[in-house]
Design a protein around this motif. Structure first.
Motif, mmCIF file in Angstrom:
data_model
loop_
_atom_site.group_PDB
_atom_site.id
_atom_site.type_symbol
_atom_site.label_atom_id
_atom_site.label_comp_id
_atom_site.label_asym_id
_atom_site.label_seq_id
_atom_site.Cartn_x
_atom_site.Cartn_y
_atom_site.Cartn_z
ATOM 1 N N GLY A 59 0.785 -1.223 0.000
ATOM 2 C CA GLY A 59 0.000 0.000 0.000
ATOM 3 C C GLY A 59 0.817 1.273 0.000
ATOM 4 O O GLY A 59 0.320 2.338 0.399
ATOM 5 N N VAL A 60 2.075 1.207 -0.481
ATOM 6 C CA VAL A 60 2.897 2.409 -0.540
ATOM 7 C C VAL A 60 2.436 3.301 -1.689
ATOM 8 O O VAL A 60 1.703 2.866 -2.595
ATOM 9 C CB VAL A 60 4.390 2.059 -0.714
ATOM 10 N N VAL A 61 2.889 4.542 -1.655
ATOM 11 C CA VAL A 61 2.667 5.475 -2.758
ATOM 12 C C VAL A 61 4.017 6.084 -3.124
ATOM 13 O O VAL A 61 4.908 6.178 -2.275
ATOM 14 C CB VAL A 61 1.664 6.583 -2.378
ATOM 15 N N GLY A 62 4.173 6.475 -4.392
ATOM 16 C CA GLY A 62 5.468 7.034 -4.723
ATOM 17 C C GLY A 62 5.636 7.424 -6.162
ATOM 18 O O GLY A 62 4.734 7.290 -6.990
ATOM 19 N N THR A 63 6.857 7.889 -6.432
ATOM 20 C CA THR A 63 7.235 8.379 -7.756
ATOM 21 C C THR A 63 8.539 7.733 -8.178
ATOM 22 O O THR A 63 9.487 7.632 -7.389
ATOM 23 C CB THR A 63 7.424 9.917 -7.737
ATOM 24 N N GLY A 64 8.597 7.298 -9.437
ATOM 25 C CA GLY A 64 9.819 6.798 -10.030
ATOM 26 C C GLY A 64 10.278 7.707 -11.145
ATOM 27 O O GLY A 64 9.459 8.241 -11.899
ATOM 28 N N VAL A 65 11.577 7.908 -11.234
ATOM 29 C CA VAL A 65 12.173 8.761 -12.254
ATOM 30 C C VAL A 65 13.198 7.941 -13.019
ATOM 31 O O VAL A 65 14.054 7.290 -12.409
ATOM 32 C CB VAL A 65 12.855 9.992 -11.625
ATOM 33 N N ASP A 66 13.125 7.962 -14.344
ATOM 34 C CA ASP A 66 14.108 7.229 -15.144
ATOM 35 C C ASP A 66 14.334 7.948 -16.467
ATOM 36 O O ASP A 66 13.426 8.580 -17.017
ATOM 37 C CB ASP A 66 13.654 5.796 -15.415
ATOM 38 N N ILE A 67 15.561 7.801 -16.970
ATOM 39 C CA ILE A 67 15.947 8.489 -18.196
ATOM 40 C C ILE A 67 15.493 7.739 -19.452
ATOM 41 O O ILE A 67 15.500 8.293 -20.550
ATOM 42 C CB ILE A 67 17.483 8.688 -18.210
ATOM 43 N N SER A 68 15.064 6.478 -19.302
ATOM 44 C CA SER A 68 14.664 5.661 -20.446
ATOM 45 C C SER A 68 13.176 5.806 -20.741
ATOM 46 O O SER A 68 12.337 5.483 -19.892
ATOM 47 C CB SER A 68 14.982 4.186 -20.193
#
Length: 248
Positions: A59-68
């Motif tokens: 049940g986590v929440v979040g943001t991922g950042v990637d250059i691809s």
């Protein structure tokens, strides 16, 4: 702004772009005692498997950042498949220098410490997004066995022996940076196999389907040499771990 095409081809069938298996990634989530509503920033998130499965399971929440662009699209598809699109967001961008607008409970970079020019810089970068008493996750190689010669160093994708620490040296570095090591999940030979050997079948399938591509000669040469180099050098000498840290 994107990853080299060769890297994307090599790992486009991977959901996890490091030597953690699905089981070990799940172990890591349990080990750091995730709770519903835990906020996470994942820099160089790849195809988003960590955020997506932890959103489903914890049940986590979040943001991922990637250059691809390819991996970000895969992460968005994975979020939809697991029905967690309301919990996670994936952003195409350069993770180097990225700081969350609001401090998070967990700041992570698993296996891409080049975004901070090494472990120390990446720890500093992640720390800028971390709330007090939050957890920082770093994934990093280390020497399992001392490399006996320069051929071994190069076979483990390093320029010099000092590119990696041994495990006590890496733990000592975390201490010197002002952090307690509070948990860790380490790759083993089988999980390394699942990361590296899985690339060979992907490359072979790509070669069969793309005999006239400009990258064909390079990939043919890679497949001719990569398995022997892996079993001779990397598999017995290089470890990898995900390390959970908290500021002292």
């Amino acid at each position: 702004m994107d990853l080299p095409r060769s890297f994307v081809i090599r790992e486009h069938n991977h959901r996890i772009h490091n030597p953690l298996t699905e089981a070990k990634l799940a172990t890591l989530g349990r080990a750091i005692r995730l709770r519903p509503g835990t906020t996470i920033l994942d820099l160089a998130c790849g195809s988003g498997e960590m955020l997506c499965t932890w959103a489903r399971d914890h049940g986590v929440v979040g943001t991922g950042v990637d250059i691809s662009t390819v991996f970000v699209a895969a992460a968005q598809d994975r979020a939809a498949a697991l029905d967690v699109t309301d919990q996670v967001t994936f952003v195409h961008g350069d993770a180097a220098g990225h700081v969350a607008p609001t401090a998070v409970d967990v700041a992570a970079c698993l296996g891409a410490t080049w975004i901070g020019d090494g472990v120390a810089g990446t720890v500093d970068l992640l720390g800028r997004s971390l709330r007090p008493n939050g957890t920082l996750l770093v994934g990093e190689p280390f020497w399992r066995a001392e490399p006996p010669d320069h051929a071994t160093v190069e076979g483990c994708h390093a320029r010099t022996r000092d590119d990696y620490h041994d495990l006590p040296g890496l733990v000592g570095l975390f201490t010197a940076l002002g952090y307690d090591l509070v948990e860790m999940v380490l790759a083993d030979e089988d999980s390394w196999d699942r990361y590296v050997a899985a690339q060979w079948i992907t490359i072979r399938a790509w070669l069969d389907a793309n005999p006239d591509d400009p990258l064909t000669a390079d990939f043919r040469a890679e497949l001719d040499t990569a398995p022997q180099r892996y079993v001779r050098y990397l598999r017995p000498h290089l470890g990898w771990g995900a390390f959970a840290l908290r500021r002292r």
